[in-house]
Structure formats: C-alpha cells, structure tokens
Design a protein around this motif. Structure first.
Motif, PDB file in Angstrom:
ATOM      1  N   GLN A  66      54.538   3.152  94.081  1.00 36.16           N
ATOM      2  CA  GLN A  66      54.136   2.292  95.182  1.00 36.16           C
ATOM      3  C   GLN A  66      55.346   1.740  95.933  1.00 36.16           C
ATOM      4  O   GLN A  66      55.301   1.582  97.147  1.00 36.16           O
ATOM      5  N   GLU A 116      48.990  11.231  94.674  1.00 36.05           N
ATOM      6  CA  GLU A 116      49.328  11.277  96.099  1.00 36.05           C
ATOM      7  C   GLU A 116      50.749  11.803  96.307  1.00 36.05           C
ATOM      8  O   GLU A 116      51.004  12.570  97.231  1.00 36.05           O
ATOM      9  N   TYR A 117      51.670  11.405  95.448  1.00 36.15           N
ATOM     10  CA  TYR A 117      53.058  11.869  95.558  1.00 36.15           C
ATOM     11  C   TYR A 117      53.125  13.395  95.497  1.00 36.15           C
ATOM     12  O   TYR A 117      53.779  14.035  96.312  1.00 36.15           O
ATOM     13  N   TYR A 159      53.825   5.443  97.929  1.00 33.42           N
ATOM     14  CA  TYR A 159      52.689   6.286  97.532  1.00 33.42           C
ATOM     15  C   TYR A 159      51.722   5.463  96.689  1.00 33.42           C
ATOM     16  O   TYR A 159      52.120   4.486  96.060  1.00 33.42           O
ATOM     17  N   ARG A 160      50.459   5.914  96.633  1.00 33.29           N
ATOM     18  CA  ARG A 160      49.487   5.250  95.765  1.00 33.29           C
ATOM     19  C   ARG A 160      49.879   5.440  94.313  1.00 33.29           C
ATOM     20  O   ARG A 160      49.883   4.501  93.535  1.00 33.29           O
ATOM     21  N   ARG A 185      61.004   9.508  99.192  1.00 38.03           N
ATOM     22  CA  ARG A 185      60.140   8.769 100.100  1.00 38.03           C
ATOM     23  C   ARG A 185      59.679   9.679 101.222  1.00 38.03           C
ATOM     24  O   ARG A 185      60.177  10.777 101.389  1.00 38.03           O
ATOM     25  N   ARG A 186      58.727   9.178 102.017  1.00 41.70           N
ATOM     26  CA  ARG A 186      58.194   9.974 103.131  1.00 41.70           C
ATOM     27  C   ARG A 186      59.244  10.262 104.190  1.00 41.70           C
ATOM     28  O   ARG A 186      59.136  11.229 104.931  1.00 41.70           O
ATOM     29  N   VAL A 238      51.588  14.966  98.748  1.00 40.45           N
ATOM     30  CA  VAL A 238      52.433  14.828  99.936  1.00 40.45           C
ATOM     31  C   VAL A 238      53.664  15.721  99.843  1.00 40.45           C
ATOM     32  O   VAL A 238      54.034  16.394 100.795  1.00 40.45           O
TER      33      VAL A 238
END
Length: 96
Positions: free
Chosen positions: A36, A45-46, A40-41, A69-70, A49
């Motif tokens: 988080q 999710e990680y 990410y949740r 990270r994104r 993505v």
C-alpha cells in the motif's frame, strides 16, 4: 500451492469483494503495508499491474524486499518490521 493461486489471480483481473482495516500487526499486515505504501492494494494488484510472477522477499522474514511503483521508481524495504503500531489501523485488508 499459494503461489499457483496468486499466479492465476494475477492473470485474471480480480477485484476485491470487501475491505476492512487491520486491528493488529502480523506478517500479512506488514506486507500489505508495504504494497500500500508503494501504491497498490496488495500482492494481487501488484502482480496484475506489473505482470510479474513473484515478488522479491527477504528469505529470513518473508517480508517484501523491493517493489516497483507505478511511476517505475523502486521502494526498498528492511528485513525488520516497518509498519509502526500507529500505522497498523491504516492498513486495508482486501477480501476476494
């Protein structure tokens, strides 16, 4: 067995059914805190993505070691607990 399940979950775009906040610290809460922090949740999710099969963890503790990270920068984490007691209640636990 767990990694196979999360591998399957990562391929399908699975959304959580519900969410609640952590009440006390645990290994699971520690890793969720790390995901988080990186935006990410959770591990599911990680993996969705970033299209990765595995997440780098410390062999000694099993805690997440490194996350992307994104924005493509990396977060690096210690072997020891990083989620302080006053942060525990902020960690969201997603139920699938």
């Amino acid at each position: 067995e767990k990694s196979e399940v999360s591998g399957i979950m990562a391929k399908a775009d699975i959304k959580p059914k519900s969410v609640h906040h952590a009440k006390e610290w645990s290994d699971v809460v520690e890793n969720l805190y790390r995901f988080q922090q990186a935006g990410y949740r959770d591990e599911v999710e990680y993996k969705q993505v970033n299209q990765v099969e595995t997440v780098e963890c410390w062999p000694e503790t099993g805690f997440v070691k490194k996350l992307q990270r994104r924005d493509s920068t990396f977060y690096y984490y210690n072997k020891q607990r990083e989620c302080e007691e006053n942060e525990v209640h902020k960690v969201k636990i997603y139920v699938y």
